[in-house]
Design a protein around this motif. Structure first.
Motif, PDB file in Angstrom:
ATOM      1  N   PRO A  75      -5.618  35.372 -12.895  1.00  0.00           N
ATOM      2  CA  PRO A  75      -5.716  33.944 -12.732  1.00  0.00           C
ATOM      3  C   PRO A  75      -5.190  33.870 -13.822  1.00  0.00           C
ATOM      4  CG  PRO A  75      -7.794  35.075 -12.085  1.00  0.00           C
ATOM      5  CD  PRO A  75      -7.531  35.980 -11.727  1.00  0.00           C
ATOM      6  N   SER A  76      -4.011  33.240 -14.299  1.00  0.00           N
ATOM      7  CA  SER A  76      -3.128  32.433 -15.192  1.00  0.00           C
ATOM      8  C   SER A  76      -3.186  30.832 -15.568  1.00  0.00           C
ATOM      9  CB  SER A  76      -2.132  33.406 -15.116  1.00  0.00           C
ATOM     10  OG  SER A  76      -1.830  34.851 -14.654  1.00  0.00           O
ATOM     11  N   ASN A  77      -3.481  30.387 -14.869  1.00  0.00           N
ATOM     12  CA  ASN A  77      -2.667  28.915 -15.206  1.00  0.00           C
ATOM     13  C   ASN A  77      -3.815  28.328 -16.458  1.00  0.00           C
ATOM     14  OD1 ASN A  77      -1.173  28.702 -13.359  1.00  0.00           O
ATOM     15  ND2 ASN A  77      -2.196  28.425 -11.651  1.00  0.00           N
ATOM     16  N   GLU A  78      -3.724  27.359 -16.897  1.00  0.00           N
ATOM     17  CA  GLU A  78      -4.214  26.941 -17.921  1.00  0.00           C
ATOM     18  C   GLU A  78      -5.602  25.761 -16.977  1.00  0.00           C
ATOM     19  OE1 GLU A  78      -3.718  23.676 -22.062  1.00  0.00           O
ATOM     20  OE2 GLU A  78      -2.656  23.281 -19.953  1.00  0.00           O
ATOM     21  N   LEU A  79      -6.544  25.958 -17.755  1.00  0.00           N
ATOM     22  CA  LEU A  79      -7.758  25.378 -17.121  1.00  0.00           C
ATOM     23  C   LEU A  79      -8.663  24.600 -18.915  1.00  0.00           C
ATOM     24  CD1 LEU A  79      -9.749  27.748 -15.333  1.00  0.00           C
ATOM     25  CD2 LEU A  79      -8.337  25.768 -14.490  1.00  0.00           C
ATOM     26  N   GLU A  80      -7.975  23.757 -18.626  1.00  0.00           N
ATOM     27  CA  GLU A  80      -8.361  23.056 -20.680  1.00  0.00           C
ATOM     28  C   GLU A  80     -10.043  21.502 -20.128  1.00  0.00           C
ATOM     29  OE1 GLU A  80      -8.765  21.287 -22.958  1.00  0.00           O
ATOM     30  OE2 GLU A  80      -6.733  21.550 -24.104  1.00  0.00           O
ATOM     31  N   HIS A  81     -11.244  21.958 -21.128  1.00  0.00           N
ATOM     32  CA  HIS A  81     -12.309  21.758 -21.105  1.00  0.00           C
ATOM     33  C   HIS A  81     -12.708  21.029 -22.133  1.00  0.00           C
ATOM     34  CE1 HIS A  81     -12.351  20.292 -16.608  1.00  0.00           C
ATOM     35  NE2 HIS A  81     -11.839  21.408 -16.546  1.00  0.00           N
ATOM     36  N   LEU A  82     -11.422  21.045 -22.769  1.00  0.00           N
ATOM     37  CA  LEU A  82     -12.079  21.538 -24.696  1.00  0.00           C
ATOM     38  C   LEU A  82     -12.770  20.471 -24.757  1.00  0.00           C
ATOM     39  CD1 LEU A  82      -9.010  23.686 -26.744  1.00  0.00           C
ATOM     40  CD2 LEU A  82     -11.566  24.277 -26.090  1.00  0.00           C
ATOM     41  N   ASP A  83     -12.454  19.178 -24.975  1.00  0.00           N
ATOM     42  CA  ASP A  83     -13.983  18.146 -25.390  1.00  0.00           C
ATOM     43  C   ASP A  83     -13.806  16.878 -24.172  1.00  0.00           C
ATOM     44  OD1 ASP A  83     -10.447  16.322 -24.565  1.00  0.00           O
ATOM     45  OD2 ASP A  83     -10.506  15.492 -26.060  1.00  0.00           O
ATOM     46  N   ASP A  84     -13.959  17.345 -22.671  1.00  0.00           N
ATOM     47  CA  ASP A  84     -14.687  17.073 -21.840  1.00  0.00           C
ATOM     48  C   ASP A  84     -15.573  17.223 -21.031  1.00  0.00           C
ATOM     49  OD1 ASP A  84     -13.642  18.315 -20.464  1.00  0.00           O
ATOM     50  OD2 ASP A  84     -12.021  17.259 -18.833  1.00  0.00           O
ATOM     51  N   ARG A  85     -16.203  18.549 -21.740  1.00  0.00           N
ATOM     52  CA  ARG A  85     -17.605  18.567 -21.485  1.00  0.00           C
ATOM     53  C   ARG A  85     -18.213  19.231 -22.823  1.00  0.00           C
ATOM     54  NH1 ARG A  85     -16.020  22.801 -16.132  1.00  0.00           N
ATOM     55  NH2 ARG A  85     -15.357  21.587 -14.818  1.00  0.00           N
ATOM     56  N   ILE A  86     -19.712  19.164 -22.133  1.00  0.00           N
ATOM     57  CA  ILE A  86     -20.841  19.497 -23.463  1.00  0.00           C
ATOM     58  C   ILE A  86     -19.719  20.815 -24.284  1.00  0.00           C
ATOM     59  CG2 ILE A  86     -23.153  20.628 -24.291  1.00  0.00           C
ATOM     60  CD1 ILE A  86     -23.864  17.846 -21.910  1.00  0.00           C
ATOM     61  N   THR A  87     -20.405  22.149 -22.962  1.00  0.00           N
ATOM     62  CA  THR A  87     -19.680  22.917 -22.920  1.00  0.00           C
ATOM     63  C   THR A  87     -17.870  23.218 -23.438  1.00  0.00           C
ATOM     64  OG1 THR A  87     -21.721  24.358 -22.399  1.00  0.00           O
ATOM     65  CG2 THR A  87     -19.691  25.842 -22.687  1.00  0.00           C
ATOM     66  N   GLY A  88     -17.957  23.336 -24.251  1.00  0.00           N
ATOM     67  CA  GLY A  88     -15.952  22.931 -23.802  1.00  0.00           C
ATOM     68  C   GLY A  88     -15.144  24.263 -23.744  1.00  0.00           C
ATOM     69  N   PHE A  89     -14.380  24.378 -23.248  1.00  0.00           N
ATOM     70  CA  PHE A  89     -13.659  25.445 -23.247  1.00  0.00           C
ATOM     71  C   PHE A  89     -12.415  25.379 -22.977  1.00  0.00           C
ATOM     72  CE2 PHE A  89     -15.034  25.358 -18.909  1.00  0.00           C
ATOM     73  CZ  PHE A  89     -14.101  26.050 -18.377  1.00  0.00           C
ATOM     74  N   ARG A  90     -10.932  26.852 -22.525  1.00  0.00           N
ATOM     75  CA  ARG A  90      -9.652  26.475 -22.769  1.00  0.00           C
ATOM     76  C   ARG A  90      -9.224  27.958 -22.173  1.00  0.00           C
ATOM     77  NH1 ARG A  90      -4.426  26.687 -24.512  1.00  0.00           N
ATOM     78  NH2 ARG A  90      -2.870  25.252 -23.460  1.00  0.00           N
ATOM     79  N   THR A  91      -8.774  27.977 -21.354  1.00  0.00           N
ATOM     80  CA  THR A  91      -7.820  29.568 -20.997  1.00  0.00           C
ATOM     81  C   THR A  91      -6.638  29.641 -20.399  1.00  0.00           C
ATOM     82  OG1 THR A  91      -8.553  31.030 -19.895  1.00  0.00           O
ATOM     83  CG2 THR A  91      -8.969  29.659 -18.832  1.00  0.00           C
ATOM     84  N   GLU A  92      -5.364  30.372 -20.615  1.00  0.00           N
ATOM     85  CA  GLU A  92      -4.144  31.087 -19.915  1.00  0.00           C
ATOM     86  C   GLU A  92      -3.982  31.774 -20.431  1.00  0.00           C
ATOM     87  OE1 GLU A  92      -0.794  28.063 -19.267  1.00  0.00           O
ATOM     88  OE2 GLU A  92      -1.544  27.788 -21.804  1.00  0.00           O
ATOM     89  N   ARG A  93      -3.347  32.433 -19.577  1.00  0.00           N
ATOM     90  CA  ARG A  93      -3.036  34.098 -20.073  1.00  0.00           C
ATOM     91  C   ARG A  93      -0.908  33.282 -20.138  1.00  0.00           C
ATOM     92  NH1 ARG A  93      -4.108  39.046 -18.446  1.00  0.00           N
ATOM     93  NH2 ARG A  93      -5.285  38.187 -17.134  1.00  0.00           N
ATOM     94  N   LEU A  94      -0.692  33.778 -21.616  1.00  0.00           N
ATOM     95  CA  LEU A  94       0.359  33.777 -21.251  1.00  0.00           C
ATOM     96  C   LEU A  94       1.636  34.623 -21.448  1.00  0.00           C
ATOM     97  CD1 LEU A  94       0.067  30.596 -24.308  1.00  0.00           C
ATOM     98  CD2 LEU A  94       1.280  30.194 -22.173  1.00  0.00           C
TER      99      LEU A  94
END
Length: 419
Positions: free
Chosen positions: A259-278
């Motif tokens: 899996p490589s595509n961006e997942l962006e949840h840095l400020d829309d969840r209590i447990t914020g996170f983001r990932t991406e393979r670049l």
């Protein structure tokens, strides 16, 4: 919710939060005031999931580490059934700390004061001179919530931790799993102390606006157009080429089961996170001084070295880079309003042999240099913020988007929890 008692030296937190200007840095008290630091420890580090280290920190039964979060010491230990557990590092007798060192090996947990003895599941086994009526079952070690996500250990000190850790786990485990962190070992771990507020450390990590001018070692393996640019006629072709490279490599890696595509949840969840393979530049293999692998023995079942770098950011205190040959993971733990510990851990395959499969200096060179450079930058920022001349400045909409998301998350979480 717990009400924090404000003192005469603590600014009006409600007013500070209410007048926070989006897309601008925070006001000075957020970085300097001891009262706000206490709020951070109570409401941010005391009520959210905090990254504390990789699972290979405790590879065998009896291995433990201790983690200091403000006034709280947490003991993380692998028990005889190979389960990783977390407890408050406090004896149930008269409060002595059980383990004094940052890491070690034990058979049982024996209090150094009066030798109360606990097994690795936290049960009290032995307490001399307490009488026949004493019930050992009522004096277990106090547990701390722990989650293992793909080999990354998170703890939460709250009685009722945020349940959306489940969402992050479901999303992230497919990204992390191919690197098989449980089959890794720690090659090196370095702690540095930065004379700055923890938020400056995190904000610095969330942007690469500063990278080209300050990080010659790190930028060897990074595409220049991945830093973020304001589009203009001179760079539009380069930006388009980079975006096409990302799109092409994502498709190739997804086809390999990565899996490589961006997942962006840095400020829309209590447990914020983001990932991406670049993709990585030049050799495209690893974050090293020549962008080639630092360890010949690849992770997991990888038989291809040029798999780019999987980045994973969590709120409020971590970031991680997963490559084909090694992993670098970072945890940020506040010490005081203007002092922060940054722990960097490098992991390689557990069967890799130093001197044959990897050279430790080569493995660590990029981030040893980058950490030293970042330390100087954040300390200079802290010095400037102390000045009466400081006022919040605007973020770049092209290169500092993730800084805004970090600050937005922080302000929203404080606003939701402070009374």
């Amino acid at each position: 919710m717990k009400t924090i008692q404000m003192t005469a030296k603590t600014p009006d937190i409600h007013a500070l939060l209410a007048r926070r200007k989006p897309q601008y840095s925070l006001e000075a008290p957020f970085y300097t005031n001891p009262g706000i630091f206490e709020l951070d420890m109570e409401l941010i580090f005391g009520k959210h999931w905090i990254y504390v280290g990789p699972e290979p920190s405790v590879p065998e039964a009896g291995d433990y580490i201790t983690v200091e979060i403000g006034r709280t010491s947490v003991l993380i230990v692998r028990d005889d059934d190979m389960q990783v557990r977390a407890f408050h590092n406090v004896c149930r007798h008269r409060g002595s700390r059980l383990c004094q060192e940052q890491k070690g090996v034990v058979g049982n947990l024996v209090c150094p004061y009066h030798q109360w003895t606990y097994n690795l599941q936290g049960a009290l086994m032995f307490a001399e001179h307490m009488g026949e009526q004493f019930d050992v079952s009522q004096h277990k070690l106090k547990p701390v919530h722990l989650r293992n996500i793909g080999g990354l250990l998170f703890i939460c000190l709250a009685d009722n931790p945020p349940s959306d850790i489940d969402d992050m786990a479901r999303a992230m485990e497919p990204y992390i799993a191919p690197h098989r962190m449980a089959d890794c070992k720690i090659a090196k771990q370095i702690d540095i102390i930065e004379d700055c507020n923890w938020k400056l450390t995190m904000e610095n990590n969330r942007e690469c606006y500063h990278c080209r001018a300050n990080h010659p070692e790190l930028t060897i393996s990074l595409y220049e157009y991945g830093f973020g640019y304001a589009p203009n006629p001179e760079n539009c072709e380069g930006l388009e080429q980079y975006q096409q490279t990302v799109k092409r490599r994502h498709a190739e890696w997804e086809a390999l089961g990565l899996p490589s595509n961006e997942l962006e949840h840095l400020d829309d969840r209590i447990t914020g996170f983001r990932t991406e393979r670049l993709p990585l530049d030049r050799a495209g293999q690893s974050q090293t001084m020549n962008a080639e692998v630092a360890c010949k023995k690849l992770l997991g079942d990888f038989d291809e070295a040029a798999l780019g770098g999987l980045s994973f950011w969590t709120q409020p205190n971590s970031w991680h880079h997963f490559m084909s040959d090694h992993i670098v993971t970072f945890t940020v733990l506040p010490i005081s309003a203007e002092k922060t510990m940054v722990r960097t851990t490098w992991l390689v395959h557990k069967d890799a042999v130093e001197g044959r499969d990897y050279n430790l200096d080569n493995l660590t060179a990029v981030w040893v240099a980058t950490n030293a450079q970042d330390r100087a930058l954040v300390e200079q920022s802290q010095q400037g913020i102390r000045s009466d001349a400081y006022e919040p400045g605007p973020y770049s909409p092209f290169t500092e988007m993730l800084v805004e998301k970090f600050c937005n998350w922080y302000v929203n979480r404080l606003s939701a929890l402070v009374e």
